[in-house]
Scaffold this motif. Structure first.
Motif, PDB file in Angstrom:
ATOM      1  N   SER A  26      -7.015  -4.446  -4.813  1.00 34.28           N
ATOM      2  CA  SER A  26      -8.353  -4.956  -5.091  1.00 34.28           C
ATOM      3  C   SER A  26      -8.418  -6.440  -4.761  1.00 34.28           C
ATOM      4  N   SER A  27      -9.428  -6.807  -3.994  1.00 38.68           N
ATOM      5  CA  SER A  27      -9.672  -8.196  -3.567  1.00 38.68           C
ATOM      6  C   SER A  27      -8.736  -8.673  -2.467  1.00 38.68           C
ATOM      7  N   LYS A  72      -5.539 -13.291  -2.286  1.00 32.56           N
ATOM      8  CA  LYS A  72      -6.789 -12.543  -2.318  1.00 32.56           C
ATOM      9  C   LYS A  72      -7.793 -13.103  -1.305  1.00 32.56           C
ATOM     10  N   TYR A 111     -10.678 -14.067  -1.946  1.00 35.99           N
ATOM     11  CA  TYR A 111     -11.403 -15.176  -2.555  1.00 35.99           C
ATOM     12  C   TYR A 111     -10.595 -16.467  -2.635  1.00 35.99           C
ATOM     13  N   ASN A 158     -13.749  -8.499   3.021  1.00 39.20           N
ATOM     14  CA  ASN A 158     -13.636  -8.560   1.563  1.00 39.20           C
ATOM     15  C   ASN A 158     -13.181  -7.238   0.970  1.00 39.20           C
ATOM     16  N   ASN A 164     -12.552  -6.588  -2.012  1.00 36.20           N
ATOM     17  CA  ASN A 164     -13.011  -6.353  -3.381  1.00 36.20           C
ATOM     18  C   ASN A 164     -14.158  -5.350  -3.431  1.00 36.20           C
TER      19      ASN A 164
END
Length: 318
Positions: free
Chosen positions: A87-88, A114, A116, A239, A241
């Motif tokens: 995830s991410s 990640k 982000y 992305n 996520n």
């Protein structure tokens, strides 16, 4: 006898006079305007169709390059790229960059961080022309505001095949090609560490028992016109996520999106779809690109998206 002297022959030129003015009459002018208007009405659709045909060809070439890059990735690693490995995390589009003559863009990524993370800020804003369908003309910018304003990333018009259904979380029964890897789950524990390898995958060619020519790898992703350039439907394709940012499903309950359908799902669009009129384009695992009509049976579409249901469907030449 001299005829020239005794019988003179006189020749007179007479002009033809007319009261007709120079130029067109009103009736003639209206007739010409009507003919020109008719020709324009006939030519404009032909020109538009020709331009759309060129755009569709370019889009098909983009998909073909994605297909060839994925084949090379499998040849190098013995696995297909995972849609995301956590995830991410970044997505499979990042892993394809070295096979699309974009090694420099790939090297900007920290794959063990990640999407982000600040370390990936520059990397996530690298857009390459291959990600864009030229028929998608309404996108206002190269980047999209994500759920976080500090996480803008490059957007695109293609998505991997998750399977005949969709899940926002890892699902071990996912039957497509570009799925969330379960490999990172095995490393979870009190420390929640990453695997030594920054990515891993579950899917190999041997698992595609329906055949590579009968299984979709990727296609155009539906982005309703009113949602282009906005979160979540037009999220950055890097992305991890948001699964709908990089993969789509096709099958019962997941038709090819068109204006006749409401895009399924409340978090983001989960269906394949296209900016081309009445059709959507897909690249299959063998690298071939096919045009599929929007009204294809959901059952048949599901068979094309399921890699191993034992009900392979052959797509003929376009």
């Amino acid at each position: 006898m001299n005829l020239a002297q005794n019988s003179p022959l006189t020749i007179q030129r007479s002009g033809i006079s007319s009261n007709r003015p120079d130029g067109f009459t009103l009736i003639e002018l209206l007739t010409v305007i009507a003919i020109v208007s008719l020709l324009v009405q006939l030519l404009i659709p032909a020109v538009l169709a020709s331009r759309e045909g060129a755009r569709r060809t370019q889009c098909a070439n983009n998909l073909r390059q994605i297909g060839l890059a994925t084949q090379q990735f499998h040849d190098s690693h013995g696995k297909y790229p995972p849609g995301r490995w956590r995830s991410s995390s970044p997505t499979w589009f990042v892993l394809l960059l070295p096979y699309l003559e974009a090694q420099d863009a790939h090297d900007l990524w920290s794959l063990d961080a990640k999407y982000y993370d600040a370390v990936n800020e520059q990397a996530r804003q690298v857009a390459i022309p291959l990600w864009k369908c030229p028929s998608q003309k309404s996108r206002p910018a190269e980047f999209n505001a994500e759920d976080r304003e500090d996480a803008q990333g490059a957007v695109g018009d293609y998505a991997g095949n998750y399977g005949s259904f969709f899940s926002y979380f890892f699902d071990p029964t996912a039957n497509g090609i570009i799925t969330t890897s379960s490999m990172w789950e095995k490393s979870q524990g009190p420390a929640s560490k990453w695997l030594r390898k920054p990515w891993d995958s579950d899917i190999r060619m041997a698992m595609v028992t329906d055949g590579t020519s009968n299984t979709i790898l990727a296609g155009e992703k539906a982005i309703p016109a009113e949602n282009v350039g906005t979160f979540p439907d037009d999220s950055s394709l890097y992305n991890g996520n948001h699964p709908h940012a990089f993969c789509r499903a096709g099958g019962p309950g997941f038709p090819i999106w068109s204006k006749e359908y409401i895009c399924r799902g409340g978090i983001g669009c989960e269906q394949f779809g296209s900016s081309h009129p009445q059709i959507c384009q897909f690249v299959f695992l063998d690298g071939s690109v096919h045009v599929v009509k929007n009204d294809i049976s959901m059952a048949i579409l599901g068979r094309l998206c399921d890699r191993a249901d034992g009900q392979s469907v052959e797509i003929g030449p376009d």
